[in-house]
Enzyme design. Structure first.
Site: not given
Length: 469
Positions: A151, A294, A324, A368, A402
């Site tokens: 990252d 969160d 989420d 994801r 994302y």
């Protein structure tokens, strides 16, 4: 006629021809002088629009216009107008989401010079929409793409390109050195926020129209980070949220108010037992609404709403349709954190409409993958899990990542309301696939009050690449 008369006649004719030729030459000189004087006088006056001369050697496409080129072409440049984006309108009423862009950057990158990126987001001025992204200082299918699952590195930079285009060295604009970022336009210029540096002492560098205007030093020395989506500008002021502190426990959260890239006010949220990361923010009737991640303990998403004086309210989306990932199965919601299966998370967004809410989320509750938009007409304030509409965006079997919100102001669309839009990152490569790299492409959708489609718009790249074999 005798010889003398013929000589006199011929001489007279020659003299007349010579005089006529002389007069023509004098007239030509006078004409050139007058023409030059007119051009000189025209150049001494301000021009209505600037012009630039572009010379090409082959047939080509320039600014989406075909130009047949064999000599110099004069292209008139459009004047750039500056206004202040008001941000006072309400969100447009919508019934669904129409696809707006898809860059196909991983597919193109198998053969073209395409950046290795993550964390793409979109932001619009009153003139254009641009895709912003964090590069890894490397190209796809190249040896420097090895290990780009990391990252934070000194090689990461914030860059931007026109929306819908695959990000390459040839169409991208450098914005900032950053491994966490945000950007927005106030109608007069681009504000960019780029965070870089060590985990225990990172600094956010603020730029306005490319010039450094301010900095923010990490105040907890625990990975200062910001939105990874657009900040919000209202009446010449721009707003962003930053986090400093643990990703799995109570951290510190601050709202910053900026004008022309300079911080004029900031506050720290009083939010015990809340966790805010990677907020997706948008303007609505002169206020800012942010829906966040969160990463500590919730399956539902926290929100914060504040006015231009930074007076704020906080909460969690009450709906039993959880947003989420990872998350629990839909069930009984809570206007505080839903603690079941709430550890870790992913950047996401929602749009509030009164008591109702559009929730964007992955289809999978544990990975994801997949993406869908759900309309819960009472989900902002009620805790049941019923909803009235679902629109498919990415199939469960395809990777997502994302996601975040952006808006189109009335000054861009000509509408009398703020159009809500969102983007979805389509992550490919490590850690889920057999490659040496991690990167992503992106798609975006905007809200409409007319017909829409249910489908899947996946990344679609065939992996692994040559560099991976």
């Amino acid at each position: 006629m005798n010889t003398n008369q013929r000589i006199i006649t011929i001489g007279t004719i020659c003299l007349i021809v010579g005089i006529i030729s002389l007069l023509l030459q004098i007239g030509n000189i006078i004409s050139l002088w007058i023409s030059h004087s007119i051009q000189t006088r025209e150049k001494s006056h301000p021009e209505v629009c600037n012009q630039s001369i572009i010379t090409y050697e082959n047939n080509t496409w320039v600014n989406q216009t075909y130009v047949n080129i064999s000599n110099a072409n004069i292209v008139a440049e459009q004047g750039v107008t500056s206004i202040i984006l008001a941000g006072n309108s309400s969100l447009c009423p919508i019934s669904g989401w129409a696809i707006y862009s898809k860059d196909n950057s991983i597919r193109i990158g198998s053969k073209g010079d395409i950046f290795v990126i993550r964390e793409p987001f979109i932001s619009c001025s009153h003139l254009e929409c641009r895709t912003f992204f964090l590069t890894q200082g490397a190209l796809l299918n190249d040896r420097h793409s090895n290990g780009t699952v990391k990252d934070r590195s000194p090689y990461r930079t914030l860059m931007s390109c026109p929306i819908g285009e695959a990000p390459s060295p040839y169409n991208s604009r450098f914005e900032s050195v950053a491994w966490s970022a945000s950007a927005c336009h106030d109608g007069m210029g681009w504000l960019t926020i780029g965070i870089s540096g060590p985990d225990n002492g990172a600094v956010a560098v603020l730029k306005y129209n490319g010039i450094i205007t301010d900095t923010i030093k990490s105040w907890r020395n625990k990975i200062l980070r910001t939105q990874e989506s657009e900040c919000v500008c209202i009446n010449g002021s721009c707003f962003t949220i930053m986090t400093d502190g643990p990703s799995n426990g109570q951290a510190s959260y601050k709202i910053f108010k900026m004008e022309k890239g300079r911080i004029i006010k900031s506050i720290e949220l009083d939010a015990p037992n809340y966790h805010y990361e990677e907020c997706s923010c948008y303007p609505d009737t002169g206020k800012v609404v942010c829906v966040c991640r969160d990463n500590w303990h919730a399956s539902n998403r926290p929100w914060v709403s504040f006015d231009q004086n930074l007076d704020y309210q906080i909460g969690y989306i009450c709906s039993g349709v959880f947003g989420d990932n990872p998350r629990s199965n839909d069930g009984k919601g809570n206007c505080g954190p839903v603690l079941s299966n709430g550890a870790n998370g992913v950047k996401g967004f929602s749009f509030r409409y009164g008591n109702g809410v559009w929730i964007g989320r992955t289809k999978s509750i544990s990975s994801r993958s997949g993406f869908e938009m759900i309309w819960d007409p009472n989900g902002w304030t009620e805790t049941d899990s019923s909803f009235s509409m679902k629109q498919d965006i990415i199939a469960l079997t395809d990777w997502s990542g994302y996601s975040g919100s952006f808006v189109q102001h009335p000054e861009l669309t000509g509408m009398d309301c703020i159009r809500p839009c969102f983007w979805v990152e389509l992550i490919r490569g490590q850690p889920k696939e057999n490659t040496i790299w991690t990167s992503g492409s992106s798609i975006s959708f905007c809200g409409v009050n007319s017909g829409t489609a249910n489908w899947s718009w996946p990344d679609g790249a065939d992996l692994p690449f040559t560099i991976d074999k």
